[in-house]
Design a protein around this motif. Structure first.
Motif, PDB file in Angstrom:
ATOM      1  N   LEU A 149       5.339 -65.782 -21.903  1.00 46.65           N
ATOM      2  CA  LEU A 149       5.111 -66.710 -20.984  1.00 46.65           C
ATOM      3  C   LEU A 149       6.357 -67.123 -19.528  1.00 46.65           C
ATOM      4  CD1 LEU A 149       2.608 -69.445 -20.866  1.00 46.65           C
ATOM      5  CD2 LEU A 149       5.098 -69.598 -20.348  1.00 46.65           C
ATOM      6  N   GLU A 150       6.420 -66.829 -18.998  1.00 47.67           N
ATOM      7  CA  GLU A 150       7.867 -67.197 -17.998  1.00 47.67           C
ATOM      8  C   GLU A 150       7.764 -68.511 -18.806  1.00 47.67           C
ATOM      9  OE1 GLU A 150       7.947 -66.633 -13.992  1.00 47.67           O
ATOM     10  OE2 GLU A 150       8.320 -64.265 -14.662  1.00 47.67           O
ATOM     11  N   LEU A 151       9.086 -69.616 -18.891  1.00 48.48           N
ATOM     12  CA  LEU A 151       9.464 -70.682 -19.116  1.00 48.48           C
ATOM     13  C   LEU A 151       9.412 -71.780 -18.341  1.00 48.48           C
ATOM     14  CD1 LEU A 151      11.884 -70.996 -21.981  1.00 48.48           C
ATOM     15  CD2 LEU A 151       9.107 -72.298 -22.026  1.00 48.48           C
ATOM     16  N   LYS A 152       9.994 -70.755 -16.477  1.00 45.64           N
ATOM     17  CA  LYS A 152       9.793 -71.072 -15.472  1.00 45.64           C
ATOM     18  C   LYS A 152       8.488 -72.052 -15.206  1.00 45.64           C
ATOM     19  CE  LYS A 152      12.546 -71.445 -11.073  1.00 45.64           C
ATOM     20  NZ  LYS A 152      13.841 -70.552 -10.784  1.00 45.64           N
ATOM     21  N   THR A 153       7.751 -71.062 -14.965  1.00 47.75           N
ATOM     22  CA  THR A 153       7.170 -71.246 -14.103  1.00 47.75           C
ATOM     23  C   THR A 153       5.355 -70.953 -15.047  1.00 47.75           C
ATOM     24  OG1 THR A 153       6.085 -69.271 -14.452  1.00 47.75           O
ATOM     25  CG2 THR A 153       7.551 -69.640 -12.408  1.00 47.75           C
ATOM     26  N   GLY A 154       5.448 -70.651 -15.992  1.00 49.27           N
ATOM     27  CA  GLY A 154       3.922 -70.896 -16.543  1.00 49.27           C
ATOM     28  C   GLY A 154       3.302 -69.814 -16.846  1.00 49.27           C
ATOM     29  N   ALA A 155       3.800 -68.898 -15.894  1.00 53.56           N
ATOM     30  CA  ALA A 155       2.987 -67.441 -15.658  1.00 53.56           C
ATOM     31  C   ALA A 155       3.096 -66.450 -16.447  1.00 53.56           C
ATOM     32  CB  ALA A 155       3.917 -66.899 -14.163  1.00 53.56           C
ATOM     33  N   TYR A 156       2.216 -66.215 -17.218  1.00 53.62           N
ATOM     34  CA  TYR A 156       1.867 -65.646 -18.477  1.00 53.62           C
ATOM     35  C   TYR A 156       1.606 -64.349 -18.384  1.00 53.62           C
ATOM     36  CZ  TYR A 156      -2.576 -66.841 -19.390  1.00 53.62           C
ATOM     37  OH  TYR A 156      -3.885 -67.127 -20.139  1.00 53.62           O
ATOM     38  N   MET A 157       1.478 -62.907 -18.916  1.00 54.81           N
ATOM     39  CA  MET A 157       0.733 -61.732 -19.600  1.00 54.81           C
ATOM     40  C   MET A 157       0.887 -62.017 -20.418  1.00 54.81           C
ATOM     41  SD  MET A 157       3.732 -59.109 -18.261  1.00 54.81           S
ATOM     42  CE  MET A 157       4.854 -60.210 -17.017  1.00 54.81           C
ATOM     43  N   TYR A 158      -0.823 -61.289 -21.129  1.00 56.27           N
ATOM     44  CA  TYR A 158      -0.983 -60.640 -22.531  1.00 56.27           C
ATOM     45  C   TYR A 158      -1.625 -59.083 -22.391  1.00 56.27           C
ATOM     46  CZ  TYR A 158      -4.536 -60.260 -26.227  1.00 56.27           C
ATOM     47  OH  TYR A 158      -4.975 -59.212 -27.044  1.00 56.27           O
ATOM     48  N   GLY A 159      -1.476 -58.464 -23.426  1.00 59.90           N
ATOM     49  CA  GLY A 159      -1.753 -57.120 -23.565  1.00 59.90           C
ATOM     50  C   GLY A 159      -1.872 -56.723 -25.594  1.00 59.90           C
ATOM     51  N   ASP A 160      -2.855 -55.995 -25.307  1.00 61.42           N
ATOM     52  CA  ASP A 160      -3.250 -55.111 -26.631  1.00 61.42           C
ATOM     53  C   ASP A 160      -3.534 -53.746 -26.622  1.00 61.42           C
ATOM     54  OD1 ASP A 160      -6.096 -55.177 -26.495  1.00 61.42           O
ATOM     55  OD2 ASP A 160      -6.240 -57.454 -26.761  1.00 61.42           O
ATOM     56  N   MET A 196      -8.294 -62.264 -31.844  1.00 58.72           N
ATOM     57  CA  MET A 196      -6.550 -63.368 -31.408  1.00 58.72           C
ATOM     58  C   MET A 196      -5.818 -63.017 -30.284  1.00 58.72           C
ATOM     59  SD  MET A 196      -6.368 -63.253 -35.445  1.00 58.72           S
ATOM     60  CE  MET A 196      -4.515 -64.016 -35.263  1.00 58.72           C
ATOM     61  N   ARG A 197      -6.926 -62.907 -29.276  1.00 56.39           N
ATOM     62  CA  ARG A 197      -6.372 -63.033 -28.196  1.00 56.39           C
ATOM     63  C   ARG A 197      -6.380 -64.338 -28.020  1.00 56.39           C
ATOM     64  NH1 ARG A 197      -8.998 -61.256 -22.177  1.00 56.39           N
ATOM     65  NH2 ARG A 197      -8.698 -62.861 -21.292  1.00 56.39           N
ATOM     66  N   ASP A 198      -6.707 -65.403 -28.102  1.00 58.90           N
ATOM     67  CA  ASP A 198      -7.244 -66.908 -27.717  1.00 58.90           C
ATOM     68  C   ASP A 198      -6.212 -67.973 -28.225  1.00 58.90           C
ATOM     69  OD1 ASP A 198      -9.155 -66.052 -25.796  1.00 58.90           O
ATOM     70  OD2 ASP A 198     -10.994 -66.831 -27.724  1.00 58.90           O
ATOM     71  N   TYR A 199      -6.376 -66.744 -29.552  1.00 63.38           N
ATOM     72  CA  TYR A 199      -5.296 -67.480 -30.690  1.00 63.38           C
ATOM     73  C   TYR A 199      -3.218 -67.196 -30.450  1.00 63.38           C
ATOM     74  CZ  TYR A 199      -2.693 -68.949 -35.058  1.00 63.38           C
ATOM     75  OH  TYR A 199      -1.910 -69.606 -35.761  1.00 63.38           O
ATOM     76  N   ILE A 200      -3.383 -66.322 -29.672  1.00 63.94           N
ATOM     77  CA  ILE A 200      -1.807 -66.105 -29.172  1.00 63.94           C
ATOM     78  C   ILE A 200      -1.787 -66.855 -27.719  1.00 63.94           C
ATOM     79  CG2 ILE A 200      -0.607 -64.419 -30.430  1.00 63.94           C
ATOM     80  CD1 ILE A 200      -0.961 -62.460 -28.677  1.00 63.94           C
ATOM     81  N   ILE A 201      -2.893 -66.839 -27.018  1.00 61.93           N
ATOM     82  CA  ILE A 201      -2.605 -67.038 -25.970  1.00 61.93           C
ATOM     83  C   ILE A 201      -2.435 -69.046 -25.709  1.00 61.93           C
ATOM     84  CG2 ILE A 201      -3.005 -67.759 -23.518  1.00 61.93           C
ATOM     85  CD1 ILE A 201      -4.559 -65.180 -23.576  1.00 61.93           C
ATOM     86  N   GLY A 202      -3.251 -69.490 -26.965  1.00 57.77           N
ATOM     87  CA  GLY A 202      -2.988 -70.892 -26.857  1.00 57.77           C
ATOM     88  C   GLY A 202      -1.664 -71.092 -27.873  1.00 57.77           C
ATOM     89  N   MET A 203      -1.070 -71.078 -28.175  1.00 56.58           N
ATOM     90  CA  MET A 203      -0.026 -70.520 -28.707  1.00 56.58           C
ATOM     91  C   MET A 203       1.227 -71.181 -27.630  1.00 56.58           C
ATOM     92  SD  MET A 203       2.566 -68.364 -32.236  1.00 56.58           S
ATOM     93  CE  MET A 203       1.809 -69.472 -33.496  1.00 56.58           C
ATOM     94  N   GLY A 204       0.993 -69.865 -26.720  1.00 56.21           N
ATOM     95  CA  GLY A 204       1.606 -69.641 -25.710  1.00 56.21           C
ATOM     96  C   GLY A 204       2.091 -70.923 -25.562  1.00 56.21           C
ATOM     97  N   LYS A 205       1.066 -70.894 -24.715  1.00 55.50           N
ATOM     98  CA  LYS A 205       0.391 -72.857 -24.177  1.00 55.50           C
ATOM     99  C   LYS A 205       0.842 -73.878 -24.363  1.00 55.50           C
ATOM    100  CE  LYS A 205      -3.302 -70.495 -20.725  1.00 55.50           C
ATOM    101  NZ  LYS A 205      -4.217 -70.559 -20.280  1.00 55.50           N
ATOM    102  N   PHE A 206       0.213 -73.359 -25.727  1.00 54.75           N
ATOM    103  CA  PHE A 206       0.389 -75.141 -26.807  1.00 54.75           C
ATOM    104  C   PHE A 206       2.445 -75.488 -26.442  1.00 54.75           C
ATOM    105  CE2 PHE A 206       1.623 -77.231 -30.837  1.00 54.75           C
ATOM    106  CZ  PHE A 206       1.115 -78.627 -30.092  1.00 54.75           C
TER     107      PHE A 206
END
Length: 163
Positions: free
Chosen positions: A122-133, A1-11
């Motif tokens: 994911l920060e809206l201003k920069t696009g930087a993100y962090m993910y954890g599980d 699910m990591r790729d799924y939610i990172i993909g959603m955030g970037k999309f």
């Protein structure tokens, strides 16, 4: 699910980023069930979440601030809790304190915060993100200059500081 939610955030980020002028439009379009004012950018982000879910064709339950609970497909294994614009007013002001927030838990009718297995910001201003599980001790991140800020080791909710 990591790729799924990172993909959603970037999309969602890309869709929001492409909405020229929408973010700074302060016209209130209504109020969420929780009472928060909703702006054009909130609608664009909610639409992006739904578009992403449809494209993935993965049975999933999802809850958003505006849309409430929806089921996509049969027998979802997970529920997404998504705030696609967490901090609309700070985002409109160009502050870093706005983000796309996504949490994911095993689907059950009474899922609670303690059931969350995956989380993404994911920060809206920069696009930087962090993910954890809960399955890994490390946090995956991208776009920050240098290391992540010093993360607290506090594990008791009553002792945490929330912002």
């Amino acid at each position: 699910m990591r790729d799924y939610i990172i993909g959603m955030g970037k999309f969602v980020y890309q869709k929001v980023k492409d909405q020229k002028g929408t973010l700074k439009n302060r016209l209130v379009n209504g109020y969420s069930p929780g009472g928060d004012a909703q702006f054009n950018i909130d609608a664009a982000a909610e639409d992006a979440v739904f578009e992403y879910i449809q494209k993935q064709e993965v049975p999933i339950a999802f809850y958003t601030e505006d849309g409430g609970l929806k089921l996509f497909g049969e027998n979802p294994q997970y529920i997404l809790i998504v705030d696609p614009i967490d901090g609309t007013r700070p985002a409109a002001a160009g502050l870093e304190m706005s983000c796309i927030s996504i949490a994911l838990a095993a689907y059950k009718p009474n899922a609670q915060i303690k059931d969350i297995e995956f989380a993404f910001l994911l920060e809206l201003k920069t696009g930087a993100y962090m993910y954890g599980d809960i399955y890994s001790d490390c946090i995956h991140y991208e776009g920050f200059q240098g290391e992540l800020p010093n993360l607290s080791e506090v594990k008791e909710i009553k002792n945490m500081f929330w912002s």
